[in-house]
Scaffold this motif. Structure first.
Motif: not given
Lengths: 270, 90
Positions: A146-147, A150-151, A153-154, B22, B25-26, B29-30
């Motif tokens: 997960v982490s 997420r990162d 994606d950022r 995910l 959340l994403l 966040e996006r």
């Protein structure tokens, strides 16, 4: 003019440096003149993974500051022709890396090489920003966790908005490389599936690198894992490099051994 | 066999949970990261304009950006003070 490729992830420990070393070495083994640059100022490690840590006299920051010429800082790999390493400095000065400096060095390397591989530090600070800013293409490294997702994606968001290409309104080609993939844990439902990560991140998949003891062995001896003919990770890297160069090979999803030790032993002898 | 199934089911849930968390959340966040650049400024300016006519509290203006694949919705929520309250205050 060299093509600039950034290897980035946001999160630390997912395999950026291993990947940078593997891609740089693999590209050089295919005959392309390649240089790998370490952007992790203060925590340099590319030199160690490439096995040239004792040959670093001048580095990237020395060149940026004008304390050394580029040819003095470039380390030619002793095993692979066409391969050079530009190590970074161990300085704690956060401002050592400047946009102008990086532009100048990449501009100077451009005519000398076919590929410039930029190994990004973790995080989204200056080093990571400058590693990706001048890139023509990006390899986003992620684990099925997960982490990391997420990162990643950022980072994909930053690549599509804050890179030079993005600022010029041009598309920024990105590839997803899934590393440390543990097929057994995926089959047990403990780890995200390739399809899940791919669907979430929506970036074309370049390859899947299996979790493999040979990666640690390779870093122990300072020889990029891509040079290990027997390693499954090395093979996966070689295939991924082929895809980066446009080869259309099918991505094989690593599978766990049938069941238990016996199954695995049988598979190995078969 | 049943024990095996039990074990499988319990662990199968965790990767699925990871995926579901995910995705939620994403998506969130996006939208917030893409909008973060101008939303606070927009909120301040809207507040200034409204204040020319009505006294409103900072907390009573909410600006939210929701993005879908082909549609973005900017939601501005302004809570005006009740009429009776205003009279009472005078």
């Amino acid at each position: 003019m060299a093509k600039v490729i950034v290897v980035t992830s946001g999160k630390g420990g997912v395999g950026k440096t291993t990947t940078s070393a593997a891609f740089a070495t693999g590209l050089a083994l295919r005959g392309y003149k390649t240089v790998v640059i370490d952007f992790d100022v203060g925590l340099r490690n590319v030199d160690l993974i490439m096995g040239c840590e004792r040959r670093v006299v001048f580095d990237f920051i020395n060149v940026i500051n004008g304390d050394a010429k580029l040819h003095q800082a470039l380390i030619k790999d002793k095993r692979v022709e066409n391969l050079s390493i530009l190590a970074t400095s161990q300085t704690r000065d956060k401002d050592a890396l400047t946009e102008d400096g990086v532009r100048r060095v990449i501009g100077e390397l451009g005519p000398m090489f076919d590929y410039i591989v930029c190994d990004s530090p973790a995080g989204i600070e200056r080093g990571a920003h400058l590693a990706m800013y001048f890139a023509d293409e990006a390899i986003v490294v992620a684990n099925a966790e997960v982490s990391s997702v997420r990162d990643a994606d950022r980072m994909i968001g930053l690549l599509t908005s804050k890179s030079r290409k993005a600022e010029q309104g041009k598309p920024m080609p990105q590839h997803l490389l899934l590393t440390r993939y543990d097929a057994e844990r995926v089959e047990r439902g403990e780890m995200l599936k390739v399809e899940d990560v791919q669907e979430i991140l929506a970036v074309p998949l370049l390859g899947i690198i299996p979790e493999c003891p040979s990666v640690l062995q390779a870093s122990n001896i300072g020889q990029p894992v891509v040079m290990d003919e027997k390693s499954p990770a090395g093979k996966a890297y070689r295939e991924s490099i082929g895809r980066l160069l446009g080869e259309e090979t099918e991505i094989s999803i690593p599978r766990a051994g049938k069941r238990g030790l016996f199954g695995r032993l049988l598979r190995r002898t078969a | 066999m049943s024990l095996m199934n039990l074990f499988r089911r319990s662990s199968a849930g965790s990767a699925t949970a990871a995926r579901d968390r995910l995705q939620i959340l994403l998506a969130h966040e996006r939208a917030s990261i893409n909008g973060a650049d101008f939303l606070p400024q927009l909120q301040r300016e809207i507040l200034e304009v409204i204040r020319k006519y009505v006294q409103v509290d900072d907390q009573r203006v909410q600006v939210k950006l929701d993005s879908d694949k082909n549609l973005s919705v900017l939601e501005v929520n302004i809570e005006l003070p009740a009429v009776t309250d205003r009279r009472a205050a005078r």
